[in-house]
Design an enzyme around this catalytic site. Structure first.
Site, PDB file in Angstrom:
ATOM      1  CG  ASP A   1      -2.238   0.708   0.978  1.00  0.00           C
ATOM      2  OD1 ASP A   1      -2.333   1.469  -0.003  1.00  0.00           O
ATOM      3  OD2 ASP A   1      -3.177   0.515   1.778  1.00  0.00           O
TER       4      ASP A   1
ATOM      5  CG  ASP B   1      -9.184   2.673  -0.497  1.00  0.00           C
ATOM      6  OD1 ASP B   1      -8.671   1.571  -0.754  1.00  0.00           O
ATOM      7  OD2 ASP B   1      -8.551   3.593   0.054  1.00  0.00           O
TER       8      ASP B   1
END
Length: 734
Positions: A412, A482
């Site tokens: 990430d 997301d």
């Protein structure tokens, strides 16, 4: 003559061409004028590597040929090599540029585009893929007119806002007809994609590193490589362009163990636990995952240092033994004991001020000494332009990845750049910070993927903040957004599909109300949208009702049966939420109306198997029928067409009801020739046999309609945001 009236292959700054140049070089005397003249050319089999940059590749030299055109500026001694690779696959050419300083003085590159293309007219529609966090990749279109049209990023990454992929289409082009061109950049940092139409109505396309904040010192004897750009051409519409790109990316971008290997079905712990994890909670969740058929369990953020929220411990990559008494190995062994693979989350490029790493090395971050820092998400960016920082990331991650049996890593990166500055560079080289970061990132990814070739790496940058071909050269899949809301994700995934194969887009089923939109959508719709990407779940199975888990179990079994088709098949778009036309994109030059149906088909490589989806946004009253039009089938092969009986147990839609929709062949518009191939229809059911051309051109009626006519849930079988999957099995010819 004037250069502005000519089509130029690699235009320079000044010298009577007043359009935007592909290159601009600042010399010691302050001049920015260059004059590159032809020296020689070579043609070689295969595809050369680029220095420090990811690029396309070939397994065999006969898959491509590369032309290198050599030019030189006699005043500065700069040698420019323009590289063109044409692949045996139709419709794809890649381009890059390499500068070598064979002079005696240092120069500064202010602009070094990867691609410049002068087109003969302006009769194109520009198509970009823009958005923001949690609403990535929205299509924006406009006709080219005189002036500048561009998108780009100065955020240090390819960005949520503007993906480094654009399309030019003729105004009449649709999904299945007309001239379309796609341009993509194999780069994960600041970029610019630009179209300039001059007063003579010719168009110049430039693609490359964003010149803003870029200034690269090139001393005598050194070289600079521009990243590689990809051009895709299609004469038969968007689907053809996308399919050529999908095949090309799978064969010449994605590499290694997972290039063609089927991806496992995973459960990620994030939305179930957020930072509040413990071995006990994770094992309980993993046991539930195993029960429904999950193959890979992923522990997300919160497992290292003193990580209780996002304010501390980034950079301290040691397991928190209060949460995981046996460390990563202890948990991994127990997860494997359940019959599951084990994966973890990391964010190697970042550091919290509240961390041991920052205390030890405060100079390792990108920030300007003596000036207030623009903090983002309680974290700062490590200066990957520094070799010692790269070494730390490589060694600390190697220690983590080798400490347990880890099959998957989610990498990430949760903030964008600000305060561009490196304490390791002198003042005159601060314009190199952003590009040096990207080169350092690529070194880290290259070293780690080579050390751990069996690990499935997934890229993520707060969702789609760094979704580009550069990352796909190292990681075979990237978290698309997301936002896991099924309605949003359907649009996001479809728009990714214009330039990227959906097997590269990770897509998960999450809980409702959705954590990003608070919207409720049917569990079945969430599954059907997600299964067209690299598939998984992101919800708390421990809190789910028995019938929901039973539905998930059935979904997973179905996905495993059709996984190869969905992950490796040829993807077709049909109708779209974007414009509401039967043919998809291009119903009008600039569509104003949003569609209410979305239609996808994925077909196996040999054409004998296919999976289709038809989804609606909202129920429209008194609409009696919808028709699904599959694409890509073999016209003369007879298919078994069927769907399945579903049970919705979604509390917001009332009691448990069967949602069985009879389907039947649309016959009114079929010719006698096509009808003669129609073999059998098993009454008003989801199960019948028909030839490929009948299905594609006649379509399949779905009845009763998505929109009900009554008030009873058993009449209105399909709620808002409903969808159905359809399956096509080709029968072997005798």
């Amino acid at each position: 003559f004037s250069l502005e009236h000519l089509k130029l292959e690699y235009p320079v700054y000044g010298s009577s061409d007043y359009r935007y140049p592909a290159v601009e070089i600042l010399q010691e005397n302050g001049s920015r004028i260059s004059d590159f003249t032809y020296v020689s050319y070579t043609i070689a089999a295969g595809k050369p590597k680029l220095q420090g940059l990811p690029a396309t590749y070939t397994e065999k030299d006969e898959e491509a040929q590369t032309l290198c055109v050599k030019l030189k500026d006699e005043v500065t001694g700069i040698v420019l090599e323009l590289l063109y690779t044409i692949f045996t696959q139709r419709g794809i050419i890649t381009r890059s540029a390499r500068f070598t300083n064979e002079g005696t003085s240092s120069v500064h590159l202010l602009n070094a585009m990867s691609l410049s293309l002068d087109l003969p007219d302006k009769d194109y529609v520009w198509m970009q893929f823009s958005g923001a966090w949690s609403r990535e990749r929205h299509v924006k279109e406009r006709r080219l007119e005189q002036g500048i049209q561009s998108v780009g990023s100065i955020r240090g990454n390819s960005s949520h806002e503007h993906n480094p992929f654009i399309v030019l289409r003729r105004p009449s082009a649709t999904e299945n007809a007309g001239e379309v061109m796609g341009f993509s950049l194999i780069y994960s940092g600041n970029h610019r994609m630009q179209a300039e139409v001059d007063t003579h109505d010719t168009t110049r396309i430039t693609v490359g590193i964003n010149p803003q904040n870029f200034c690269w010192q090139l001393p005598a004897g050194e070289s600079f490589e521009a990243p590689e750009a990809v051009m895709a051409y299609a004469e038969n519409g968007f689907n053809q362009m996308s399919q050529r790109l999908h095949h090309f990316i799978r064969e010449h971008i994605i590499r290694g163990t997972w290039q063609k290997k089927e991806r496992p079905i995973l459960l990620n712990s994030w939305e179930a636990s957020y930072f509040d994890i413990s071995e006990k909670k994770l094992l309980k969740l993993a046991k539930e995952a195993k029960e429904v058929g999950i193959e890979l369990f992923v522990m997300d953020d919160g497992w290292f240092g003193e990580r209780m929220d996002d304010s501390s411990s980034l950079g301290d990559w040691e397991a928190n033994t209060k949460k995981l008494p046996g460390g990563l190995k202890g948990l991994s062994d127990k997860i494997h004991g359940l019959g599951l693979q084990f994966g973890i989350w990391v964010e190697p490029e970042m550091v919290n001020v509240k961390s041991k790493l920052y205390v030890a090395h405060p100079d390792w971050t990108i920030e300007i000494p003596g000036q207030p820092h623009s903090e983002g998400r309680n974290q700062r960016i490590l200066d990957l332009g520094r070799r010692e920082v790269q070494d730390y990331i490589i060694e600390s991650m190697s220690k983590v990845f080798s400490s347990a049996d880890i099959s998957y890593v989610k990498w990430d990166m949760n903030r964008t750049f600000s305060d561009y500055y490196s304490t390791a560079l002198p003042p005159e080289r601060q314009g190199e910070v952003a590009h040096r970061y990207v080169l350092g990132l690529y070194r880290c990814m290259r070293e780690l993927t080579e050390r751990f070739p069996e690990i499935l790496f997934e890229g993520c940058a707060a969702g789609g903040n760094r979704f580009d071909l550069g990352i796909l050269c190292y990681f075979p899949q990237i978290w698309g957004s997301d936002d896991t809301d099924a309605l949003c994700r359907a649009e996001i995934e479809e728009n990714y599909s214009y330039g990227y194969p959906l097997s590269a887009v990770s897509a998960h089923v999450s809980a409702c109300p959705n954590h990003q939109t608070l919207r409720n959508t049917p569990l079945e719709t969430r599954f059907q949208v997600a299964c067209f990407g690299s598939f998984g779940y992101e919800c708390n199975l421990c809190d789910m009702k028995k019938e929901e888990k039973e539905a998930m179990k059935e979904q997973i079994a179905l996905y495993k049966k059709w996984r190869k088709v969905l992950q490796q098949g040829t993807f077709y778009r049909g109708r779209s939420f974007y414009d509401g036309t039967q043919s998809g994109m291009g119903g009008s030059v600039l569509a104003d109306e949003a569609g209410n149906q979305m239609e996808w088909t994925c077909v196996s490589e040999d054409g004998t198997k296919a999976v289709g989806m038809l989804m609606q946004k909202l129920v429209v009253p008194n609409t009696q029928q919808q028709t699904y039009y599959p694409k890509g089938l073999l016209p003369d092969v007879r298919y078994h067409f069927y769907n399945r009986k579903l049970k919705y147990n979604i509390k917001e839609f009332g009691d448990l009801v069967n949602t069985v929709s009879p389907v039947h062949i649309r016959q009114d518009s079929l010719t006698h020739q096509v009808l003669s191939k129609f073999v059998k229809m098993d009454g008003e059911t989801e199960d019948f046999h028909a030839y490929g051309d009948t299905l594609m051109y006649g379509g399949v009626h779905v009845s009763p309609a998505f929109g009900g006519t009554g008030y009873n849930d058993k009449v209105r079988h399909y709620p808002d945001f409903a969808s159905r999957l359809y399956f096509m099995d080709g029968e072997v010819k005798k």
